[in-house]
Design a protein around this motif. Structure first.
Motif, PDB file in Angstrom:
ATOM      1  N   PHE A 228       0.904  -1.220   0.049  1.00 18.55           N
ATOM      2  CA  PHE A 228       0.148  -0.152   0.073  1.00 18.55           C
ATOM      3  C   PHE A 228       0.770   1.180  -0.014  1.00 18.55           C
ATOM      4  O   PHE A 228       2.067   1.176   0.708  1.00 18.55           O
ATOM      5  CB  PHE A 228      -1.066   0.027   1.135  1.00 18.55           C
ATOM      6  CG  PHE A 228      -1.687  -1.255   1.287  1.00 18.55           C
ATOM      7  CD1 PHE A 228      -3.045  -0.882   0.570  1.00 18.55           C
ATOM      8  CD2 PHE A 228      -1.603  -2.268   2.092  1.00 18.55           C
ATOM      9  CE1 PHE A 228      -3.957  -2.024   0.821  1.00 18.55           C
ATOM     10  CE2 PHE A 228      -2.677  -3.306   1.955  1.00 18.55           C
ATOM     11  CZ  PHE A 228      -3.830  -3.269   1.344  1.00 18.55           C
ATOM     12  N   GLU A 233      -4.686   4.235   2.889  1.00 15.83           N
ATOM     13  CA  GLU A 233      -5.208   3.131   2.195  1.00 15.83           C
ATOM     14  C   GLU A 233      -5.213   1.880   2.506  1.00 15.83           C
ATOM     15  O   GLU A 233      -6.155   1.091   2.363  1.00 15.83           O
ATOM     16  CB  GLU A 233      -3.990   3.237   1.033  1.00 15.83           C
ATOM     17  CG  GLU A 233      -4.392   2.496  -0.224  1.00 15.83           C
ATOM     18  CD  GLU A 233      -3.359   2.440  -1.225  1.00 15.83           C
ATOM     19  OE1 GLU A 233      -3.493   1.269  -2.223  1.00 15.83           O
ATOM     20  OE2 GLU A 233      -2.398   2.923  -1.244  1.00 15.83           O
ATOM     21  N   GLN A 236      -8.482   1.798   4.811  1.00 16.11           N
ATOM     22  CA  GLN A 236      -9.775   1.540   4.247  1.00 16.11           C
ATOM     23  C   GLN A 236      -9.845   0.304   3.611  1.00 16.11           C
ATOM     24  O   GLN A 236     -11.319   0.144   3.771  1.00 16.11           O
ATOM     25  CB  GLN A 236      -9.344   2.760   2.842  1.00 16.11           C
ATOM     26  CG  GLN A 236      -9.372   4.267   3.316  1.00 16.11           C
ATOM     27  CD  GLN A 236     -10.656   4.469   4.459  1.00 16.11           C
ATOM     28  OE1 GLN A 236     -11.768   4.148   4.031  1.00 16.11           O
ATOM     29  NE2 GLN A 236     -10.132   5.178   5.408  1.00 16.11           N
TER      30      GLN A 236
END
Length: 264
Positions: A228, A233, A236
């Motif tokens: 990531f 990110e 999420q």
């Protein structure tokens, strides 16, 4: 049910009391600078920080749903703390866990839940089964219930084995809608006769805003997956996984009902 948002305190370890040699992660009882004892989970153990992430998310979701959960706290472990530890295995564990860890308030005098001794109402059994099916928690079996009786109340502990999708996060969409077949081994499944009613009640409480709040609690230092670009990110993915499972909860509820029908 409890509707407050979780607030986690941060404490510092002042004394390593004793290891809890159960399983492979070597948690320990430790004293912190607030004077309380905690069951300390180390970022340098076994599954690393992902076990702490599962513990954090699972524990705070359980608390939101009204379960009895020991207080979770962030715990700082100083670099110099393990230098005098004579046990080499523990010394290495402490060395690799410098920084931010996670702990649960130690419930002094609590005893392990025994399903042959303590009666659990069908509603509560259904609630716990539903929670573990949502979280894909493989570790609530008769062999290892991860429940305690404390002051005549049932307390849930140890969610570090939940959310096992995060060990291969690139397949999260597929895993989010997959039936949780391991629910067949759940210690309370036989008594879980009210799953559909619980499903309707609990989904109302676990809003996307609450899920986002919980995943935002994950410290940057625990988000170590370099596939990531940013920590946010990665956070999420946790939020999307949980929201997708909630939107498709009929899948894991039906799997639990089918598994239960084979037991009764």
């Amino acid at each position: 049910m409890i509707n407050t948002l979780p607030e986690l305190r941060t404490v510092n370890v002042t004394r390593y009391v004793t290891p809890l040699r159960e399983g492979g992660s070597l948690p320990a009882i430790a004293e912190a600078d607030d004077g309380f004892l905690y069951v300390l989970k180390f970022r340098g153990a076994g599954q690393g920080p992902k076990a702490l992430i599962a513990e954090l998310i699972g524990g705070e979701i359980a608390r939101k749903l009204g379960f009895k959960i020991p207080e979770l706290v962030f715990v700082n472990l100083d670099e110099a703390f393990g230098r005098t530890e004579p046990d080499e295995e523990i010394q290495d564990l402490l060395k690799f866990s410098v920084g931010l860890n996670l702990a649960l308030h130690y419930l002094s005098g609590a005893i392990t839940f025994d399903p042959t001794v303590t009666f659990v109402e069908p509603k509560l059994a259904s609630q716990i089964v539903w929670l573990d099916a949502l979280l894909t928690n493989v570790d609530r079996t008769a062999r290892n219930t991860n429940m305690l009786m404390w002051h005549k109340e049932l307390w849930l502990i140890d969610h570090g084995a939940a959310l096992y999708f995060h060990h291969s996060m690139e397949k999260w969409e597929e895993q989010a809608v997959r039936p949780f077949v391991q629910i067949k081994d759940h210690v309370l499944l036989r008594k879980a006769a009210e799953l559909e009613a619980v499903d309707e009640e609990f989904k109302v409480l676990l809003t996307p805003d609450f899920i986002q709040f919980v995943v935002d609690l994950i410290p940057d230092a625990w988000l170590t997956d370099r596939s990531f670009e940013t920590e946010d990110e990665q956070r999420q993915i946790y939020a999307q996984f949980l929201n997708t499972r909630l939107e498709n909860s009929n899948i894991f509820v039906k799997e639990a009902q089918n598994a239960r029908s084979s037991l009764i």
